[in-house]
Design an enzyme around this catalytic site. Structure first.
Site, PDB file in Angstrom:
ATOM      1  N   GLU A  77       0.809  -1.228   0.000  1.00 40.30           N
ATOM      2  CA  GLU A  77       0.000   0.000   0.000  1.00 40.30           C
ATOM      3  C   GLU A  77       0.841   1.277   0.000  1.00 40.30           C
ATOM      4  OE1 GLU A  77      -2.767  -0.329   3.242  1.00 40.30           O
ATOM      5  OE2 GLU A  77      -3.774  -2.072   2.365  1.00 40.30           O
ATOM      6  N   GLU A 118      -5.734 -10.927  -0.893  1.00 40.10           N
ATOM      7  CA  GLU A 118      -6.550 -10.682   0.315  1.00 40.10           C
ATOM      8  C   GLU A 118      -8.031 -10.696  -0.047  1.00 40.10           C
ATOM      9  OE1 GLU A 118      -5.226  -7.193   2.451  1.00 40.10           O
ATOM     10  OE2 GLU A 118      -3.132  -7.579   1.968  1.00 40.10           O
TER      11      GLU A 118
HETATM   12  C1  XIL Z   1      -5.842  -6.306   8.480  1.00 36.91           C
HETATM   13  C2  XIL Z   1      -6.130  -7.470   9.409  1.00 36.91           C
HETATM   14  O1  XIL Z   1      -7.016  -8.351   8.753  1.00 36.91           O
HETATM   15  C3  XIL Z   1      -6.743  -6.970  10.681  1.00 36.91           C
HETATM   16  O2  XIL Z   1      -6.842  -8.026  11.628  1.00 36.91           O
HETATM   17  C4  XIL Z   1      -5.882  -5.857  11.289  1.00 36.91           C
HETATM   18  O3  XIL Z   1      -6.542  -5.315  12.407  1.00 36.91           O
HETATM   19  C5  XIL Z   1      -5.636  -4.775  10.268  1.00 36.91           C
HETATM   20  O4  XIL Z   1      -5.043  -5.336   9.097  1.00 36.91           O
HETATM   21  N1  XIL Z   1      -4.695  -4.677   3.798  1.00 36.91           N
HETATM   22  C6  XIL Z   1      -3.646  -5.454   4.240  1.00 36.91           C
HETATM   23  C7  XIL Z   1      -3.835  -6.341   5.404  1.00 36.91           C
HETATM   24  O5  XIL Z   1      -2.600  -5.488   3.576  1.00 36.91           O
HETATM   25  O6  XIL Z   1      -2.645  -6.507   6.130  1.00 36.91           O
HETATM   26  C8  XIL Z   1      -4.928  -5.831   6.314  1.00 36.91           C
HETATM   27  O7  XIL Z   1      -5.134  -6.785   7.350  1.00 36.91           O
HETATM   28  C9  XIL Z   1      -6.183  -5.594   5.509  1.00 36.91           C
HETATM   29  C10 XIL Z   1      -5.950  -4.555   4.449  1.00 36.91           C
END
Ligand code: XIL
Length: 506
Positions: A279, A406
């Site tokens: 990101e 994701e």
């Molecule tokens: C999220 C997790 O799922 C949560 O448990 C945590 O509180 C915050 O992060 N993008 C990403 C992930 O790259 O690492 C994130 O994961 C979700 C969005």
């Protein structure tokens, strides 16, 4: 790598044969392993809150973000409605025996070769009783039983080792919930640590490393022959607060190198793909008139921190596949173009990068547009698998791979947990038929696109195992429900992996 793929195909093959010939399915057994010894210490960041989100309320942990569609600060749901009746307590070794490549079962002796056009690769396979009491030859890929089998079968059809099917796993739930473990092991052959390998959890205080929970996940994945995606080395969120205190350019560079090197060194030969930078791009102008996110890395090293991180990762372990990971890089529009330009520039400069991760936190909520929220104007095509296909094509043209990293699909609530109004329905509320149909359609489109673009797209990771443990508490976003049962989305994904049409139940 070849060896690994062969081993994996073999275990998929054995499982399929076992299922066809009536072996016990892994789904009914409790999967316990040494890796999940109860003596594993709780991570400092969760011990005080046990909220399962890996961040807890540790004041040393920065989870702040500049805000955004996916600002990554949402917390995992804690409400589980797991159906305990579906599990029976059995020793893990029983479960693992059926997938052990050293098995002496004669039916397991000939794993099929990937079909690369040079040979049929698909020989005579298992036998199944037909309706007249005779037997019919059944190839495992005629009827894959699980997501991971269906993913491997993409390799049988198209050559290579197929599409890895992964899940983001929280150590906390893996230890606590046997049904969660069983589902994970049955359906998935790749694992991403949902939080445990992030900078904050790994190095909460400068110079003091905390690998235990991440190691337990890696041990578990190895025991189950799962690939491991490392997530993530350099990210503006979920980093330790002490990083923000660094004032000096060289000091930041040294700290970043130390973090990358120590982490890759620790997981050498065990973690095969890493999200090196996560990101880096904001949703609009942020740092210095660019879309780059404004945080300590850009403030001190400028845009080049990204190239530097990739080079550091490659220097630390040249055998690992290196990914740039982001959200909304699958869309049509400015942000996706910005991410593409960044990555294309890395490639042009000869910076080592192997692929791009598309998070795919897809927002298919009907209210997205109706509410006219800030993101609705930015992303009017709230889901668009055609744009995803176009983006894969342009990265393929750069010689890069693509992973879905994701994946989840919101169909009810556009909010992140921390944004949702208190009266928003919880994800534990059963999905309606209409929501389920839409979700299945969306999953089908994106998975079909990945399969169509295989082998450029060769891994799909879902951001969670089943709805209750998703980071979205107000939308049932995953293919498995609160009882760990498959939703229509599951059938749609299976169909997409097999390259056949999916007809939604009416
Ligand atoms: C999220 C997790 O799922 C949560 O448990 C945590 O509180 C915050 O992060 N993008 C990403 C992930 O790259 O690492 C994130 O994961 C979700 C969005």
């Amino acid at each position: 790598m070849v060896l690994m793929a062969d081993r994996w195909l073999r275990s998929v093959w054995i499982v399929a044969l076992c299922t066809a010939s009536g072996c016990a399915s892994a789904g009914g057994n409790d999967v316990t392993t040494d890796a999940l010894d109860d003596t594993t210490a709780a991570p400092p960041e969760t011990s005080s809150t046990s909220n399962g989100d890996g961040t807890g309320s540790d004041p040393e942990m920065s989870t702040s973000s500049s805000g955004g569609e996916d600002d990554s600060t949402g917390a995992a749901s804690t409400g589980s409605t797991s159906d305990a009746s579906s599990s029976s307590e059995t020793d893990a070794s029983d479960t693992l025996a059926s997938t052990d490549e050293s098995s002496s079962d004669a039916t397991t002796s000939a794993p099929p070769e990937p079909d690369d056009g040079s040979s049929s690769g698909v020989g005579s396979t298992g036998a199944e009783e037909d309706s007249e009491g005779g037997t019919t030859e059944v190839h495992p890929c005629d009827r894959p039983r699980t997501l991971k089998e269906a993913g491997a079968c993409v390799g049988f059809r198209k050559g290579g080792s197929g599409v890895r099917i992964g899940a983001a796993v929280a150590h906390h739930w893996l230890v606590a919930d046997s049904a969660y473990r069983e589902l994970l092991v049955r359906e998935f052959d790749s694992l991403t640590a949902e939080n445990e390998m992030k900078w904050g959890p790994l190095q909460p205080e400068r110079g003091s490393w905390y690998f235990d929970t991440a190691d337990a996940l890696v041990d578990f994945a190895e025991e189950q022959d799962m690939m491991i995606r490392g997530h993530t080395l350099v990210w503006y969120s979920q980093k330790p607060n002490w990083v923000d205190d660094i004032q000096n350019v060289e000091e930041f560079r040294d700290v970043m190198r130390d973090h990358v090197e120590t982490t890759l060194d620790h997981y050498r030969g065990r973690v095969h793909r890493w999200d090196v930078v996560n990101e880096a791009m904001a949703d609009g102008i942020d740092w210095n008139g660019t879309y780059l996110r404004d945080w300590r890395a850009t403030q001190l090293l400028g845009a080049d921190y990204i190239a530097e991180a990739f080079q550091m990762a490659h220097d630390a372990d040249p055998d690992v596949e290196l990914y740039y990971n982001d959200y909304n890089n699958d869309m049509a529009g400015a942000k996706a173009d910005q991410v593409y330009a960044l990555v294309a520039d890395l490639v042009e400069r000869g910076i080592p990068i192997d692929g791009v991760g598309f998070q795919l936190h897809v927002n298919a909520t009907p209210t997205q547009i109706a509410q006219g929220g800030m993101w609705a104007s930015l992303y009017p095509n709230y889901y668009n698998s055609g744009a995803f296909a176009d983006n894969i094509d342009r990265y393929a043209a750069l010689g890069l791979k693509v992973n879905i990293t994701e994946f989840d699909v919101r169909v009810r609530s556009p909010f992140h947990e921390n944004e949702a109004p208190p009266d928003a329905p919880r994800s534990s509320e059963p999905i309606t038929a209409a929501e389920a149909r839409l979700q299945a359609k969306v999953y089908y489109e994106y998975v079909s696109t990945c399969v169509e673009k295989y082998p450029t797209c060769d891994a799909i990771t879902f951001w969670g195992v089943a709805d209750p443990y998703s980071w979205y508490a107000t939308d049932p976003v995953l293919p498995f429900d609160g009882n760990y049962l498959p939703k229509p989305a599951y059938d749609a994904i299976m169909a997409a992996l097999q390259g056949v049409p999916y007809v939604a139940p009416q």
